[in-house]
Design a protein around this motif. Structure first.
Motif, PDB file in Angstrom:
ATOM      1  N   PHE A 146     -83.198  -8.942  63.322  1.00 20.24           N
ATOM      2  CA  PHE A 146     -82.043  -8.612  64.447  1.00 20.24           C
ATOM      3  C   PHE A 146     -81.363  -7.474  64.351  1.00 20.24           C
ATOM      4  N   ASN A 147     -81.640  -6.212  63.363  1.00 17.41           N
ATOM      5  CA  ASN A 147     -81.022  -5.101  63.436  1.00 17.41           C
ATOM      6  C   ASN A 147     -79.568  -4.917  63.178  1.00 17.41           C
ATOM      7  N   LYS A 148     -79.198  -5.823  61.957  1.00 10.13           N
ATOM      8  CA  LYS A 148     -77.923  -5.945  61.607  1.00 10.13           C
ATOM      9  C   LYS A 148     -77.907  -5.308  60.108  1.00 10.13           C
ATOM     10  N   PRO A 149     -76.895  -4.487  59.637  1.00 15.20           N
ATOM     11  CA  PRO A 149     -76.615  -3.848  58.565  1.00 15.20           C
ATOM     12  C   PRO A 149     -76.384  -4.941  57.392  1.00 15.20           C
ATOM     13  N   VAL A 150     -76.792  -4.555  56.220  1.00 11.81           N
ATOM     14  CA  VAL A 150     -76.664  -5.434  55.058  1.00 11.81           C
ATOM     15  C   VAL A 150     -75.438  -5.012  54.190  1.00 11.81           C
ATOM     16  N   VAL A 151     -74.842  -5.645  53.774  1.00 14.39           N
ATOM     17  CA  VAL A 151     -74.052  -5.376  52.588  1.00 14.39           C
ATOM     18  C   VAL A 151     -73.941  -6.446  51.465  1.00 14.39           C
ATOM     19  N   THR A 152     -74.174  -5.924  50.199  1.00 16.97           N
ATOM     20  CA  THR A 152     -74.369  -6.602  48.921  1.00 16.97           C
ATOM     21  C   THR A 152     -73.271  -6.377  48.074  1.00 16.97           C
ATOM     22  N   LEU A 153     -72.762  -7.412  47.634  1.00 13.54           N
ATOM     23  CA  LEU A 153     -71.799  -7.407  46.605  1.00 13.54           C
ATOM     24  C   LEU A 153     -72.173  -7.887  45.159  1.00 13.54           C
ATOM     25  N   ILE A 154     -72.164  -6.979  44.234  1.00 18.58           N
ATOM     26  CA  ILE A 154     -72.762  -7.100  42.896  1.00 18.58           C
ATOM     27  C   ILE A 154     -71.699  -7.592  41.973  1.00 18.58           C
ATOM     28  N   ASP A 155     -71.968  -8.864  41.371  1.00 20.31           N
ATOM     29  CA  ASP A 155     -71.101  -9.253  40.108  1.00 20.31           C
ATOM     30  C   ASP A 155     -71.739 -10.283  39.226  1.00 20.31           C
ATOM     31  N   MET A 181     -86.322  -3.402  49.409  1.00 25.12           N
ATOM     32  CA  MET A 181     -84.994  -3.050  49.581  1.00 25.12           C
ATOM     33  C   MET A 181     -85.216  -1.141  50.111  1.00 25.12           C
ATOM     34  N   VAL A 182     -86.060  -0.761  49.429  1.00 26.90           N
ATOM     35  CA  VAL A 182     -86.141   0.761  49.562  1.00 26.90           C
ATOM     36  C   VAL A 182     -86.624   1.186  50.825  1.00 26.90           C
ATOM     37  N   SER A 183     -87.365   0.167  51.668  1.00 28.17           N
ATOM     38  CA  SER A 183     -88.026   0.304  52.795  1.00 28.17           C
ATOM     39  C   SER A 183     -87.495  -0.600  54.160  1.00 28.17           C
ATOM     40  N   LEU A 184     -86.209  -1.090  53.835  1.00 32.31           N
ATOM     41  CA  LEU A 184     -85.499  -1.732  54.704  1.00 32.31           C
ATOM     42  C   LEU A 184     -85.221  -0.844  55.791  1.00 32.31           C
ATOM     43  N   LYS A 185     -85.212  -1.258  57.158  1.00 26.30           N
ATOM     44  CA  LYS A 185     -84.939  -0.461  58.264  1.00 26.30           C
ATOM     45  C   LYS A 185     -83.473  -0.296  58.464  1.00 26.30           C
ATOM     46  N   VAL A 186     -82.748  -1.187  58.118  1.00 26.48           N
ATOM     47  CA  VAL A 186     -81.164  -1.254  58.568  1.00 26.48           C
ATOM     48  C   VAL A 186     -80.352  -0.612  57.504  1.00 26.48           C
ATOM     49  N   PRO A 187     -79.055  -0.187  57.970  1.00 28.13           N
ATOM     50  CA  PRO A 187     -78.256   0.289  56.841  1.00 28.13           C
ATOM     51  C   PRO A 187     -77.977  -0.587  55.840  1.00 28.13           C
ATOM     52  N   LEU A 188     -78.102  -0.250  54.646  1.00 23.39           N
ATOM     53  CA  LEU A 188     -77.940  -1.073  53.394  1.00 23.39           C
ATOM     54  C   LEU A 188     -76.854  -0.498  52.541  1.00 23.39           C
ATOM     55  N   LEU A 189     -75.564  -1.197  52.389  1.00 20.54           N
ATOM     56  CA  LEU A 189     -74.762  -0.865  51.446  1.00 20.54           C
ATOM     57  C   LEU A 189     -74.532  -1.842  50.280  1.00 20.54           C
ATOM     58  N   CYS A 190     -74.468  -1.275  49.031  1.00 25.48           N
ATOM     59  CA  CYS A 190     -74.258  -1.956  47.841  1.00 25.48           C
ATOM     60  C   CYS A 190     -72.805  -1.537  47.137  1.00 25.48           C
ATOM     61  N   ILE A 191     -72.117  -2.726  46.818  1.00 31.07           N
ATOM     62  CA  ILE A 191     -70.879  -2.521  46.077  1.00 31.07           C
ATOM     63  C   ILE A 191     -70.764  -3.317  44.966  1.00 31.07           C
TER      64      ILE A 191
END
Length: 317
Positions: A146-155, A181-191
């Protein structure tokens, strides 16, 4: 409120303030509540401006520290949690779903620990099984559809090391996530919002940018495990922590991460709403910049980024 060992001066001041609030004094107090609260703020700033590596790791594990679902609740106006890996079961150690962030839909995925003993057992102490990583990948692919960005929260203290996890393909599940994850087409932000240990963190940690909250750590191994391997004892965990260089300042200098999100003096647990506001501002800023790049550009930069980590030049002479 829970206090760490190096926070004893803060605990003493807090107790004095509470005694005054409840009238637990025999005569008129020489020190007012306002004066004590001012001293408490100054002491907190003084302590937290000079934390050692081991102390910062302790803060990242503080029992009152906010977890993924708290931040999602604070920064999104709507959140719909999604469950299951469509293969085995739903892993409670990883949560995820679509959330509305300033009018835009974003896929949030993160490790979730518990706030009490029962909840920690329910969440498996934030240690995912293979189905947790497969759920995370399913949600990433859904966001991509659906062309939505991904944000991951690591803990996480690490992926669950139990025999049943290995039987169901723990290593393969994490490796598959890295590949996809390397080839995911949408913005991918990891925190990193707390602990970032080993492959357990890396399984949702490959992205366009990697950020860390100020009092967190990110390493291939925990200081305790490193100490037990090198010295056959946990007594050298502080020495191991210094050698591993797992803090945000260390990793920013080494070029492993892209930025540090500030926490209030006293850590995220002392002012969780302020920390959530800082986190939200950073997410919005980074996603805005990443959207300006084409999918091909983001993917190429990801590949180059992780290909360069660990490479160094030495003088043969």
């Amino acid at each position: 409120m829970n206090f760490l060992d190096f926070e004893k001066p803060l605990e003493d001041l807090q107790n004095q303030i509470e005694h005054l609030h409840h009238g637990k004094h025999l005569s008129r107090p020489k020190t007012t509540v306002a004066e004590l609260e001012s001293k408490l703020r100054e002491t907190r700033i003084s302590i937290y401006s000079g934390l050692s590596t081991w102390q910062r790791i302790q803060v990242s594990r503080h029992p009152d520290r906010p977890y993924t679902l708290y931040y999602i609740d604070q920064i999104t106006s709507k959140f719909i949690e999604l469950f299951g890996d469509r293969s085995f079961k739903d892993d409670k150690a990883i949560v995820g779903g679509f959330g509305e962030l300033n009018g835009e839909t974003v896929m949030f995925i993160g490790h979730q620990k518990g706030n009490n003993t029962k909840a920690r057992q329910y969440r498996n102490f934030g240690m995912p099984n293979p189905e947790g990583y497969r759920k995370a990948l399913r949600l990433m692919k859904l966001a991509e559809k659906f062309n939505k960005p991904v944000v991951t929260l690591i803990d996480t203290p690490g992926a669950y090391p139990g025999e049943e996890a290995e039987q169901r393909g723990q290593g393969e599940a994490i490796a598959r996530n890295l590949f996809e994850m390397v080839s995911l087409k949408v913005p991918l932000l990891c925190i990193v919002i707390g602990e970032g240990a080993s492959g357990g963190a890396l399984g949702i940690g490959i992205g366009d940018r990697l950020l860390m909250l100020e009092n967190t750590w990110y390493s291939v191994i925990s200081p305790e495990s490193c100490s037990s391997i090198l010295w056959r004892s946990w007594e050298f965990k502080e020495k191991a922590a210094e050698a591993l260089k797992p803090t945000p300042a260390d990793l920013l200098e080494l070029g492993i991460i892209d930025g540090i999100i500030p926490e209030p003096p006293g850590g995220a647990h002392s002012a969780p709403e302020e920390t959530a506001a800082n986190l939200k501002a950073s997410i919005l800023s980074n996603l805005s910049e990443l959207r300006k790049q084409s999918p091909e550009e983001r993917i190429n930069k990801r590949i180059a980024r992780y290909s360069n980590i660990g490479i160094y030049n030495s003088d043969p002479a």
